[in-house]
Design an enzyme around this catalytic site. Sequence first.
Site, PDB file in Angstrom:
ATOM      1  N   ASP A   1      12.985   5.917 -29.254  1.00  0.00           N
ATOM      2  CA  ASP A   1      13.697   6.111 -30.518  1.00  0.00           C
ATOM      3  C   ASP A   1      15.207   6.034 -30.346  1.00  0.00           C
ATOM      4  OD1 ASP A   1      13.835   8.450 -29.037  1.00  0.00           O
ATOM      5  OD2 ASP A   1      12.794   9.693 -30.490  1.00  0.00           O
TER       6      ASP A   1
ATOM      7  N   ASN B   1       8.277  21.301 -33.280  1.00  0.00           N
ATOM      8  CA  ASN B   1       7.418  21.134 -34.458  1.00  0.00           C
ATOM      9  C   ASN B   1       6.284  20.138 -34.206  1.00  0.00           C
ATOM     10  OD1 ASN B   1       8.686  18.674 -34.448  1.00  0.00           O
ATOM     11  ND2 ASN B   1       9.635  18.853 -36.459  1.00  0.00           N
TER      12      ASN B   1
ATOM     13  N   HIS C   1       6.662  16.998 -32.998  1.00  0.00           N
ATOM     14  CA  HIS C   1       6.968  15.570 -33.099  1.00  0.00           C
ATOM     15  C   HIS C   1       6.970  14.902 -31.721  1.00  0.00           C
ATOM     16  CE1 HIS C   1      11.665  16.234 -33.015  1.00  0.00           C
ATOM     17  NE2 HIS C   1      11.255  15.874 -31.824  1.00  0.00           N
TER      18      HIS C   1
ATOM     19  N   GLU D   1       7.729  12.792 -37.228  1.00  0.00           N
ATOM     20  CA  GLU D   1       7.817  14.165 -37.701  1.00  0.00           C
ATOM     21  C   GLU D   1       6.521  14.583 -38.407  1.00  0.00           C
ATOM     22  OE1 GLU D   1      10.211  15.903 -36.682  1.00  0.00           O
ATOM     23  OE2 GLU D   1      12.180  15.351 -37.447  1.00  0.00           O
TER      24      GLU D   1
HETATM   25  C1  GLP Z   1      14.086  14.775 -29.662  1.00  0.00           C
HETATM   26  C2  GLP Z   1      13.452  13.413 -29.332  1.00  0.00           C
HETATM   27  C3  GLP Z   1      12.087  13.565 -28.748  1.00  0.00           C
HETATM   28  C4  GLP Z   1      12.100  14.706 -27.747  1.00  0.00           C
HETATM   29  C5  GLP Z   1      12.284  16.000 -28.487  1.00  0.00           C
HETATM   30  C6  GLP Z   1      12.367  17.224 -27.599  1.00  0.00           C
HETATM   31  O1  GLP Z   1      14.442  14.928 -30.987  1.00  0.00           O
HETATM   32  N1  GLP Z   1      13.400  12.482 -30.400  1.00  0.00           N
HETATM   33  O2  GLP Z   1      11.702  12.341 -28.140  1.00  0.00           O
HETATM   34  O3  GLP Z   1      10.886  14.762 -27.062  1.00  0.00           O
HETATM   35  O4  GLP Z   1      13.336  15.935 -29.408  1.00  0.00           O
HETATM   36  O5  GLP Z   1      13.604  17.344 -26.975  1.00  0.00           O
HETATM   37  P1  GLP Z   1      13.882  18.295 -25.753  1.00  0.00           P
HETATM   38  O6  GLP Z   1      13.245  17.673 -24.570  1.00  0.00           O
HETATM   39  O7  GLP Z   1      15.382  18.333 -25.640  1.00  0.00           O
HETATM   40  O8  GLP Z   1      13.295  19.619 -26.080  1.00  0.00           O
END
Ligand code: GLP
Length: 253
Positions: free
Chosen positions: A67, A136, A138, A143
């Site tokens: 993404d 959440n 995702h 989402e």
């Molecule tokens: C972000 C990304 C995800 C990621 C998630 C968790 O928004 N789009 O790909 O897995 O949030 O992030 P973190 O690893 O910092 O908890």
Amino acid sequence: MRVIVAKNYEEMSRIAAMEIAKLLYVKPEAILGLATGSTPEGVYKELIELNKENRVDFSRVTTYNLDEYKGLTGDHAQSYRYFMNTRLFNHVNIDKNRSHVPNGVADDFEKECDEYDAAIENAGGIDLQLLGIGRNGHIGFNEPSDFLNLNTHVTDLTEDTIKVNSRFFDNIDEVPTQAITMGLGSIMKAKKIILLASGESKAEIIAKLVEEKISTRIPASMLQVHPNVLVIVDQEAAALLKNTSNDGIEYLK
Ligand code: GLP
């Protein structure tokens, strides 16, 4: 779904890095699906070390990231292209022309999304997809919602995601409200998936992912139907797993 509970973040990162190293050993031209966020940073550090020691070769690897924020150019410090360059690509022998992150400032987003999926398909599909998970549920930026998208698409970020991700920005108003993300179909087509989670804040969602029913309100729960998913969590993220004696859950002592 196989679940490995590692002792801590470092061990989780090491196990995931070794899985990637093993794949590149047998398939040096592998297609990797990569993720951003704090969680995979340790894996990238391990891979940089392995590359320095000539134990992992990226020279023939192709990568596709999950993404990108809509509206951020690749040189913006919070863009995922910048993250990947600074956390991994600048430090290993990858040909950056073969590293792909969706273009957050495309002129035509529909075209960008279609071409991203087509490029993955033409490359032969993703051999190994690395995933983090949002609190959440995702994955990428898919989402929770009544409906999920199959293909790469532009999506609105939920308030919760904007709030959680604001920690990386100077203030919450700077967080983009939309992103371009691979869809559930694009992710599920990967031959193998490794999902990582670390820390107390992920314990609740990991318990739901592993032990609850599949729901579009927990996009990551779709992974339950994928034939080759390895979930690697540290002990804090595993804290609310009830059935830890079940088959499929391994504790590394
Ligand atoms: C972000 C990304 C995800 C990621 C998630 C968790 O928004 N789009 O790909 O897995 O949030 O992030 P973190 O690893 O910092 O908890």
